[in-house]
Design a protein around this motif. Structure first.
Motif, mmCIF file in Angstrom:
data_model
loop_
_atom_site.group_PDB
_atom_site.id
_atom_site.type_symbol
_atom_site.label_atom_id
_atom_site.label_comp_id
_atom_site.label_asym_id
_atom_site.label_seq_id
_atom_site.Cartn_x
_atom_site.Cartn_y
_atom_site.Cartn_z
ATOM 1 N N PRO A 91 0.829 -1.210 0.000
ATOM 2 C CA PRO A 91 0.000 0.000 0.000
ATOM 3 C C PRO A 91 0.868 1.266 0.000
ATOM 4 O O PRO A 91 1.981 1.256 0.533
ATOM 5 N N GLY A 92 0.359 2.348 -0.611
ATOM 6 C CA GLY A 92 1.111 3.612 -0.658
ATOM 7 C C GLY A 92 1.217 4.233 0.726
ATOM 8 O O GLY A 92 0.296 4.142 1.548
ATOM 9 N N ASN A 93 2.374 4.863 0.988
ATOM 10 C CA ASN A 93 2.601 5.638 2.221
ATOM 11 C C ASN A 93 2.416 4.848 3.514
ATOM 12 O O ASN A 93 2.071 5.425 4.547
ATOM 13 N N ALA A 94 2.600 3.533 3.475
ATOM 14 C CA ALA A 94 2.502 2.752 4.716
ATOM 15 C C ALA A 94 3.528 1.636 4.679
ATOM 16 O O ALA A 94 3.700 0.991 3.645
ATOM 17 N N LYS A 95 4.217 1.433 5.801
ATOM 18 C CA LYS A 95 5.179 0.319 5.848
ATOM 19 C C LYS A 95 4.436 -0.978 6.157
ATOM 20 O O LYS A 95 3.638 -1.023 7.097
ATOM 21 N N VAL A 96 4.676 -2.001 5.331
ATOM 22 C CA VAL A 96 4.095 -3.326 5.578
ATOM 23 C C VAL A 96 5.248 -4.316 5.496
ATOM 24 O O VAL A 96 5.787 -4.575 4.421
ATOM 25 N N GLU B 155 -1.729 -12.191 8.810
ATOM 26 C CA GLU B 155 -2.432 -10.931 9.075
ATOM 27 C C GLU B 155 -2.630 -10.099 7.814
ATOM 28 O O GLU B 155 -3.233 -9.028 7.864
ATOM 29 N N CYS B 156 -2.102 -10.591 6.678
ATOM 30 C CA CYS B 156 -2.128 -9.779 5.450
ATOM 31 C C CYS B 156 -3.528 -9.601 4.873
ATOM 32 O O CYS B 156 -3.737 -8.743 4.030
ATOM 33 N N GLY B 157 -4.507 -10.418 5.342
ATOM 34 C CA GLY B 157 -5.885 -10.277 4.893
ATOM 35 C C GLY B 157 -6.439 -8.892 5.204
ATOM 36 O O GLY B 157 -7.383 -8.430 4.568
ATOM 37 N N TYR B 158 -5.867 -8.220 6.223
ATOM 38 C CA TYR B 158 -6.371 -6.900 6.622
ATOM 39 C C TYR B 158 -5.704 -5.769 5.842
ATOM 40 O O TYR B 158 -6.013 -4.607 6.019
ATOM 41 N N VAL B 159 -4.751 -6.125 4.976
ATOM 42 C CA VAL B 159 -3.978 -5.084 4.273
ATOM 43 C C VAL B 159 -4.547 -4.895 2.876
ATOM 44 O O VAL B 159 -4.889 -5.867 2.196
ATOM 45 N N SER B 160 -4.617 -3.657 2.438
ATOM 46 C CA SER B 160 -5.185 -3.373 1.120
ATOM 47 C C SER B 160 -4.055 -3.287 0.064
ATOM 48 O O SER B 160 -3.503 -2.224 -0.181
ATOM 49 N N PHE B 161 -3.717 -4.445 -0.499
ATOM 50 C CA PHE B 161 -2.640 -4.501 -1.501
ATOM 51 C C PHE B 161 -3.199 -4.091 -2.869
ATOM 52 O O PHE B 161 -4.362 -4.371 -3.172
ATOM 53 N N PRO B 162 -2.380 -3.492 -3.756
ATOM 54 C CA PRO B 162 -2.860 -3.239 -5.120
ATOM 55 C C PRO B 162 -3.060 -4.563 -5.860
ATOM 56 O O PRO B 162 -2.350 -5.538 -5.595
ATOM 57 N N SER B 163 -4.046 -4.596 -6.773
ATOM 58 C CA SER B 163 -4.336 -5.850 -7.480
ATOM 59 C C SER B 163 -3.203 -6.193 -8.446
ATOM 60 O O SER B 163 -2.436 -5.310 -8.878
ATOM 61 N N HIS C 191 -0.480 -12.420 -3.835
ATOM 62 C CA HIS C 191 -0.331 -12.988 -5.190
ATOM 63 C C HIS C 191 1.066 -12.691 -5.739
ATOM 64 O O HIS C 191 1.232 -12.395 -6.920
ATOM 65 N N PHE C 192 2.047 -12.781 -4.856
ATOM 66 C CA PHE C 192 3.397 -12.399 -5.271
ATOM 67 C C PHE C 192 3.920 -13.275 -6.421
ATOM 68 O O PHE C 192 4.614 -12.792 -7.316
ATOM 69 N N LYS C 193 3.542 -14.548 -6.433
ATOM 70 C CA LYS C 193 4.034 -15.437 -7.503
ATOM 71 C C LYS C 193 3.506 -14.968 -8.872
ATOM 72 O O LYS C 193 4.249 -14.934 -9.863
#
Ligand code: SF4
Length: 266
Positions: A43-48, A68-76, A111-113
């Motif tokens: 996500p922009g402007n946030a450390k994950v 815990e990554c289910g709570y993070v809003s990753f770009p598609s 979905h890093f792969k």
């Protein structure tokens, strides 16, 4: 209206690096990678990140686990790949590297792969002379799917600051116990790695001679192509660690050379 800033707050802000707000950044000039196009899949402007290193210059923020990554809003995946495609079509000459880096640990993206495979496909089609890379904290090598994704890339620059479980826990501060053994085994399973290690002096640093001895043993067991030796690039964010002297870093380089491992002090 007058704005009064607490001097300590001001000092902390000055010491912190700016987080990326967008998916694509750069190209930036990197000493090891040349002209490198950065991809931030966090996500922009946030450390994950799955670490919260004592020296992190993005600021301290609790490390998160993969669960815990289910709570993070990753770009598609489609958004990231369309941004990479646009960048590769507009940048001439082609960059030396297309690098997953950004606001923490890229491989936490669920979905890093698919992202790694998609970026490699775009590189093959639009910038065949560029290479793909990741700057990673190494925690994801304990996950089989991530290990496969990392293996798709040309260059893996992986963090290894710790030679003991205790330094891993207290210096890199993962969210729960992770054994150093699981990290070194995963790193060994990758096709090839560069290691990146940051050393600091001070009561909570990792420059104790006994620790260095154990760290060297870990490095030898991983047998990396290359080791990048660093200290802090700017003032420490905490008082319990501080810059390592160039003499100490050169001593580490000397020990690596004796063990037959190439390295450079940055
Ligand atoms: S791995 Fe990098 S981004 Fe994550 S906490 Fe450590 S220094 Fe910060």
């Amino acid at each position: 209206m007058k704005l009064f800033l607490n001097p300590e707050f001001f000092l902390e802000v000055c010491m912190l690096l700016k987080l990326q707000s967008d998916i694509i950044y750069g190209p930036v000039n990197s000493r090891r990678l040349g002209r490198s196009l950065g991809i931030n899949v966090l996500p922009g402007n946030a450390k994950v990140c799955s670490f919260d290193c004592l020296y992190c210059q993005y600021g301290r923020r609790r490390a998160i686990s993969r669960d815990e990554c289910g709570y993070v809003s990753f770009p598609s995946v489609s958004l990231v790949l369309s941004e990479v495609e646009k960048a590769l079509l507009s940048i001439h000459p082609a960059v030396d590297y297309i690098t997953f880096s950004g606001n923490g640990e890229a491989s936490l993206h669920p979905h890093f792969k698919e992202l790694a495979a998609g970026v490699c496909e775009l590189r093959d089609r639009l910038a065949p002379t560029s290479r793909t890379a990741i700057l990673s904290n190494s925690v994801s090598v304990c996950n089989h799917n991530c290990l496969e994704a990392l293996s798709l890339l040309d260059t893996r620059i992986m963090k290894l600051d710790a030679g003991t479980d205790s330094i891993l826990t207290n210096y890199n501060r993962p969210p729960h116990h992770i054994s150093l053994k699981s990290i070194t085994s995963g790193l060994t399973a990758l096709p090839s790695v560069w290691l990146q290690s940051l050393f600091t002096s001070g009561p909570d640093g990792n420059l104790n001679p006994k620790h260095i001895e154990k760290w060297i043993s870990c490095v030898i067991s991983i047998n990396p192509d290359f080791v990048q030796i660093y200290t802090l690039a700017r003032q420490s964010p905490t008082e319990s660690i501080f810059l390592a002297s160039i003499t100490k870093l050169q001593m580490i380089q000397h020990l690596l050379t004796e063990a037959g491992i190439s390295s450079e002090v940055f």
